[in-house]
Design an enzyme around this catalytic site. Structure first.
Site, short mmCIF file in Angstrom:
data_model
loop_
_atom_site.label_atom_id
_atom_site.label_comp_id
_atom_site.label_asym_id
_atom_site.label_seq_id
_atom_site.Cartn_x
_atom_site.Cartn_y
_atom_site.Cartn_z
N TRP A 1 12.29 38.25 -33.75
CA TRP A 1 12.21 39.24 -34.84
C TRP A 1 11.76 40.61 -34.35
CZ3 TRP A 1 9.27 34.61 -35.03
CH2 TRP A 1 9.88 33.55 -35.70
N HIS A 2 12.09 40.95 -33.10
CA HIS A 2 11.75 42.27 -32.58
C HIS A 2 12.98 43.18 -32.62
CE1 HIS A 2 8.20 40.37 -30.12
NE2 HIS A 2 8.04 40.28 -31.42
N TYR A 3 13.88 42.92 -33.55
CA TYR A 3 15.10 43.74 -33.67
C TYR A 3 14.72 45.21 -33.88
CZ TYR A 3 13.99 42.20 -38.46
OH TYR A 3 13.34 41.88 -39.62
#
Ligand SMILES: Cc1cc2nc3c(=O)[nH]c(=O)nc-3n(C[C@H](O)[C@H](O)[C@H](O)COP(=O)(O)OP(=O)(O)OC[C@H]3O[C@@H](n4cnc5c(N)ncnc54)[C@H](O)[C@@H]3O)c2cc1C
Ligand SMILES: *[C@@H]1O[C@H](CO)[C@@H](O)[C@H](O)[C@H]1NC(C)=O
Ligand SMILES: *[C@@H]1O[C@H](CO)[C@@H](O)[C@H](O)[C@H]1NC(C)=O
Ligand SMILES: *[C@@H]1O[C@H](CO)[C@@H](O)[C@H](O)[C@H]1NC(C)=O
Ligand SMILES: *[C@@H]1O[C@H](CO)[C@@H](O)[C@H](O)[C@H]1NC(C)=O
Length: 497
Positions: free
Chosen positions: A431-433
């Site tokens: 979830w480090h987009y």
């Protein structure tokens, strides 16, 4: 305990809601999630708090002194030293044993080797979020609206200026929780401006909905074009995460991320453990929770009370032992692979369609292979031995993970699998987009949107690469950093008037 049992357990926990073809918002076969709440991702994330490296800060061109001051400003309110219990300590000692050195102890700094990082969970286990930073706010001059979804930014174009005229942002259209439409305008003739911080998925989407994007794409959705800007929504990246699940014969604590191994080959190694499912109270927390659903394969809207009840019943039918264990993960630096974002429709409540092209660049794949190789050695280390079954070799654990539905991609477990195949088949998100409104492409180095006036974007959508091992410290830092810069600029402008 046999392989069959654990396969069943993994399948149950991570696939209680498994149902293919239901997520239309991503094209890579990886289920993602986002937070739509005041405080954004910090309200549901894994809490790990760690700074970007001084090298990253220099590359981006930020002022290192103001950066450090801004990190400290954030840390005074939201960052804590995590408790180190048995399982996290074993991962730390395993990292040291396999040579991810030196050991740097507890620090927020990004330095090679193994360290204990910060956490936004305090000593009592309470989460602090970006919204806590509002304690610094001047409540006399600030209005905060909850459940206010911005539908578009309004522009005026001053035609008197001839060819040099540019669109100027001067207001927004938003809807409240009852669906009523409102407008908010900037004070005329002021230096006021609109700052968008809707995140890597939200900010490019909102610019497009407001008419800033590739003209042909906007016309497909009947959006009138304010500025033909084909780079909005380009340069989207998501750091691939791969993990190995390790069932444990010994009890483990429930932990999110506390330790990280920062390797010199561009792979970051972290770990999480336990599923706190209490049979008596039927309450549960943890990464596999059907309620939190970070690894759930069913989009949140379809997690009905009935579906959750059914999942809890199935969890109750499992032995307590099924909840012992954890996973060691690696996330790669960067990444180098790039994708893009486009609109699905014109509703800001819906997700845009996003493609990240995980492992498209072979250098990304190489970092994963080396990371998984390091995790294999940690699992086999002396320090980690109390937390793995003797009769489960690493190859079996790898196969077990590859057989569990961690994503929606086809599996290749019938052959003896290469680590490259393992990386591709079991890719998940951490979830480090980021990206979509990148510096130098959509915004300038002051985060002002190129080609228009009175509009900035300040959030993770502006990053070319994800900062540090985990980004939230730097996202929060950047908010304060830019706030101070903007106030200083105004002060200087007032004085020279
Ligand atoms: C499950 C999960 C685990 C994570 N774990 C960690 C971790 O352990 N450590 C770490 O450092 N990072 C972690 N992250 C990443 C980190 O939380 C994000 O990088 C960070 O929150 C990004 O901040 P942002 O401000 O760019 O966007 P976001 O946090 O996504 O914030 C965007 C905000 O804009 C709002 N918004 C969007 N569109 C609109 C609109 N049209 N109108 C009004 N408001 C709108 C949203 O409601 C949200 O509040 C995790 C993220 C997730 C999802
Ligand atoms: C900022 O802090 C880091 C350590 O946290 C240090 O290495 C760096 O030199 C500092 N930068 C400046 C400009 O003071
Ligand atoms: C755009 O407008 C045209 C003409 O009014 C309509 O036929 C078409 O369906 C619209 N497209 C979208 C995506 O709304
Ligand atoms: C493994 O399965 C794939 C399809 O899932 C198939 O193409 C391949 O031939 C199989 N390999 C073996 C060795 O059975
Ligand atoms: C992996 O697991 C599958 C399914 O249980 C099994 O058919 C296969 O032989 C295993 N492969 C290896 C290499 O252990």
């Amino acid at each position: 305990m046999g392989l069959g049992f654990w396969l069943w357990r993994l399948t149950l926990l991570s696939a209680i809601f498994f149902s293919p073809n239901q997520c239309t918002c991503q094209k890579d076969g990886v289920v993602n999630s986002r937070a739509r709440v005041l405080g954004g991702g910090s309200c549901l994330n894994a809490g790990f708090y760690t700074r970007a490296s001084p090298h990253y800060v220099r590359e981006v061109g930020w002022d290192g002194k103001l950066v450090n001051e801004s990190y400290r400003w954030v840390e005074r309110v939201v960052a804590f030293q995590p408790p180190m219990r048995q399982w996290q300590s074993a991962v730390r000692d395993g990292l040291i044993e396999v040579g991810v050195l030196p050991y740097n102890g507890f620090t927020y700094d990004h330095v090679y080797g193994t360290k204990v990082g910060g956490s936004i969970f305090d000593q009592n286990g309470h989460r602090h979020t970006a919204a806590d930073l509002l304690e610094y706010a001047n409540t006399n001059t600030m209005t905060l609206l909850l459940h206010a979804i911005v539908h578009r930014i309004l522009f005026i174009t001053n035609n008197k200026g001839g060819s040099s005229s540019r669109p100027v942002a001067h207001g927004v259209v938003f809807k409240d929780e009852h669906g009523r439409e409102h407008m908010a305008y900037l004070k005329q003739g002021s230096r006021n401006e609109i700052i968008v911080s809707a995140g890597a998925l939200g900010s490019p989407q909102l610019l497009m909905l407001s008419g800033i994007g590739a003209a042909h794409h906007l016309r497909e959705h009947n959006i009138s074009v304010v500025l033909d800007q084909p780079l909005v929504g380009q340069g989207m990246s998501d750091n691939p995460m791969n993990a190995i699940f390790v069932p444990s014969p010994a009890p483990v604590e429930v932990s999110l991320i506390q330790v990280v191994g920062i390797t010199d080959f561009g792979s970051y190694i972290e770990a999480a453990s336990g599923e706190n499912f209490n049979h008596r109270s039927r309450r549960d927390f943890g990464m596999f929770s059907p309620k939190i659903g970070q690894f759930s394969k069913l989009p949140p809207k379809q997690r009905t009370p009935e579906a959750i009840e059914k999942a809890i019943e199935r969890m109750e039918s499992l032995d307590q032992d099924a909840f012992k264990g954890g996973f060691i993960l690696e996330k790669i630096m960067g990444p180098i692979s790039r994708g893009h974002l486009e609109l699905q429709n014109t509703d800001p409540n819906e997700n845009p369609i996003v493609t990240f092209n995980y492992f498209q660049d072979p250098r990304d794949l190489e970092m994963c292979i080396q990371g998984i190789n390091t995790i294999e050695r940690i699992i086999s280390s002396k320090a980690f031995s109390p937390f793995k079954y003797d009769n489960m070799p690493v190859s079996m654990l790898l196969n077990m993970t590859a057989n569990s539905p961690v994503n929606l991609l086809p599996k290749h477990t019938n052959t003896s699998m290469s680590l490259a195949q393992f990386c591709r088949d079991t890719v998940m998100t951490i979830w480090h987009y980021h990206g979509g409104c990148q510096v130098g492409r959509v915004v300038d180095t002051d985060y002002k949107v190129l080609g228009v006036d009175a509009l900035r974007v300040i959030d993770g959508s502006t990053f070319n690469y994800s900062p540090g091992t985990n980004p939230q410290a730097t996202v929060m830092m950047l908010g304060r950093y830019m706030g101070v810069k903007i106030l200083t600029e105004r002060l200087v402008a007032d004085e020279t008037k």
